[in-house]
Write a protein that holds these residues in place. Sequence first.
Motif, PDB file in Angstrom:
ATOM      1  N   ILE A   1      89.247  63.931  59.830  1.00  0.00           N
ATOM      2  CA  ILE A   1      89.871  64.295  61.013  1.00  0.00           C
ATOM      3  C   ILE A   1      88.817  65.799  61.077  1.00  0.00           C
ATOM      4  CG2 ILE A   1      91.431  66.275  61.046  1.00  0.00           C
ATOM      5  CD1 ILE A   1      93.536  65.111  59.371  1.00  0.00           C
ATOM      6  N   ASP A   2      88.400  65.719  62.313  1.00  0.00           N
ATOM      7  CA  ASP A   2      87.570  66.896  63.331  1.00  0.00           C
ATOM      8  C   ASP A   2      88.626  67.654  63.834  1.00  0.00           C
ATOM      9  OD1 ASP A   2      85.356  65.924  62.371  1.00  0.00           O
ATOM     10  OD2 ASP A   2      84.608  65.447  64.323  1.00  0.00           O
ATOM     11  N   SER A   3      88.258  69.055  63.585  1.00  0.00           N
ATOM     12  CA  SER A   3      89.276  69.996  64.357  1.00  0.00           C
ATOM     13  C   SER A   3      88.091  70.898  65.112  1.00  0.00           C
ATOM     14  CB  SER A   3      89.865  71.065  63.383  1.00  0.00           C
ATOM     15  OG  SER A   3      90.313  72.060  63.917  1.00  0.00           O
ATOM     16  N   GLU A   4      88.032  71.049  66.356  1.00  0.00           N
ATOM     17  CA  GLU A   4      87.418  71.687  67.269  1.00  0.00           C
ATOM     18  C   GLU A   4      86.014  71.342  67.116  1.00  0.00           C
ATOM     19  OE1 GLU A   4      88.263  75.861  67.465  1.00  0.00           O
ATOM     20  OE2 GLU A   4      90.493  75.358  67.411  1.00  0.00           O
ATOM     21  N   VAL A   5      85.483  70.205  66.597  1.00  0.00           N
ATOM     22  CA  VAL A   5      83.955  69.816  66.461  1.00  0.00           C
ATOM     23  C   VAL A   5      83.607  69.353  67.896  1.00  0.00           C
ATOM     24  CG1 VAL A   5      82.341  68.450  65.395  1.00  0.00           C
ATOM     25  CG2 VAL A   5      84.484  69.165  64.155  1.00  0.00           C
ATOM     26  N   ASP A   6      82.424  69.993  68.312  1.00  0.00           N
ATOM     27  CA  ASP A   6      82.074  69.493  69.784  1.00  0.00           C
ATOM     28  C   ASP A   6      83.046  69.515  70.754  1.00  0.00           C
ATOM     29  OD1 ASP A   6      79.759  68.938  71.431  1.00  0.00           O
ATOM     30  OD2 ASP A   6      80.178  66.869  71.099  1.00  0.00           O
TER      31      ASP A   6
ATOM     32  N   HIS B   1      86.314  68.651  70.428  1.00  0.00           N
ATOM     33  CA  HIS B   1      87.399  67.668  70.416  1.00  0.00           C
ATOM     34  C   HIS B   1      88.067  67.849  69.073  1.00  0.00           C
ATOM     35  CE1 HIS B   1      84.743  65.842  73.259  1.00  0.00           C
ATOM     36  NE2 HIS B   1      85.878  65.122  73.824  1.00  0.00           N
ATOM     37  N   ASP B   2      89.202  67.462  68.994  1.00  0.00           N
ATOM     38  CA  ASP B   2      90.010  67.243  67.633  1.00  0.00           C
ATOM     39  C   ASP B   2      90.191  65.804  67.647  1.00  0.00           C
ATOM     40  OD1 ASP B   2      90.535  69.702  67.327  1.00  0.00           O
ATOM     41  OD2 ASP B   2      92.590  69.837  67.982  1.00  0.00           O
ATOM     42  N   ILE B   3      89.811  65.091  66.377  1.00  0.00           N
ATOM     43  CA  ILE B   3      89.896  63.794  66.370  1.00  0.00           C
ATOM     44  C   ILE B   3      90.402  63.156  65.004  1.00  0.00           C
ATOM     45  CG2 ILE B   3      88.158  61.715  65.931  1.00  0.00           C
ATOM     46  CD1 ILE B   3      86.253  63.292  67.482  1.00  0.00           C
ATOM     47  N   THR B   4      91.010  62.331  65.037  1.00  0.00           N
ATOM     48  CA  THR B   4      91.637  61.688  63.712  1.00  0.00           C
ATOM     49  C   THR B   4      90.946  60.050  63.750  1.00  0.00           C
ATOM     50  OG1 THR B   4      93.747  63.045  63.532  1.00  0.00           O
ATOM     51  CG2 THR B   4      93.599  60.928  62.103  1.00  0.00           C
ATOM     52  N   ARG B   5      90.337  59.845  62.414  1.00  0.00           N
ATOM     53  CA  ARG B   5      89.775  58.367  62.598  1.00  0.00           C
ATOM     54  C   ARG B   5      90.365  57.691  61.112  1.00  0.00           C
ATOM     55  NH1 ARG B   5      83.297  57.450  62.987  1.00  0.00           N
ATOM     56  NH2 ARG B   5      83.956  58.192  65.066  1.00  0.00           N
ATOM     57  N   VAL B   6      90.689  56.569  61.071  1.00  0.00           N
ATOM     58  CA  VAL B   6      91.060  55.931  60.063  1.00  0.00           C
ATOM     59  C   VAL B   6      90.254  54.611  59.720  1.00  0.00           C
ATOM     60  CG1 VAL B   6      92.892  54.464  58.885  1.00  0.00           C
ATOM     61  CG2 VAL B   6      93.587  56.378  60.248  1.00  0.00           C
ATOM     62  N   THR B   7      89.541  54.364  58.510  1.00  0.00           N
ATOM     63  CA  THR B   7      88.595  53.363  58.401  1.00  0.00           C
ATOM     64  C   THR B   7      89.143  52.498  57.382  1.00  0.00           C
ATOM     65  OG1 THR B   7      86.892  54.549  59.260  1.00  0.00           O
ATOM     66  CG2 THR B   7      86.192  52.766  57.820  1.00  0.00           C
ATOM     67  N   VAL B   8      88.943  50.983  57.396  1.00  0.00           N
ATOM     68  CA  VAL B   8      89.509  50.136  56.414  1.00  0.00           C
ATOM     69  C   VAL B   8      88.240  49.112  56.265  1.00  0.00           C
ATOM     70  CG1 VAL B   8      90.930  48.509  55.148  1.00  0.00           C
ATOM     71  CG2 VAL B   8      91.627  50.476  56.387  1.00  0.00           C
TER      72      VAL B   8
END
Length: 204
Positions: free
Chosen positions: A96-101, A103-110
């Motif tokens: 999870i990114d909060s206010e990075v560059d 943007h707010d981002i959620t990423r799931v990787t498997v």
Amino acid sequence: GGFGEVLLGRKDSALKSSQGKFDLYSDYEADIKVLWEGENRLGDSISYKTPKLNGFQFAATYVAEDAADADAATSFTASYGDGKLKKGKWYAALAIDSEVDGHDITRVTVGTKVAGVKLGLMHQTQEDLETGVEESGSFVSAAYGVGKNVFKAQYQTMEDDSALTLGVDRKLGKKTKAYVWYTSFDFESKEDKSYLALGLEHKF
């Protein structure tokens, strides 16, 4: 030390690091950063990574404000397994990114290995904090080794945009390989693009 690892200065964010080695064309034209936000290497940052405990690990990045009216940014990751799939058959991460560059981002990787094929799956949602626009996209990659050759395929989307890349690496020595790949981008709101590459890589 036994407490984990602390790094000061310029470093990949916790979210960017969470992708492991599943972006098979990182630093080439098909790098996932073309369609996705979050591939940030941040200055003025403090990063902490815990030791692994039964395969689990946590990481965080704090980025100081770069302007008087800016907010500090944070990036977090919780992961399990080995992102290179060299020490196990499974890898999973939630980042999870909060206010990075901006943007707010959620990423799931498997990631996993099936019948000798290394598979990577990702899903990302992102919000532009200035415009309020929210988007989502998915990603899948596959790599399969046959002798000295590694055949690679990768497909990525972000809303109506997509990228498909096919290629093969051939090992010429312990630190040397030749490669060829083709990338095709299908954009909704701008001209489509395609790339063909033939190269030789040697690691010193």
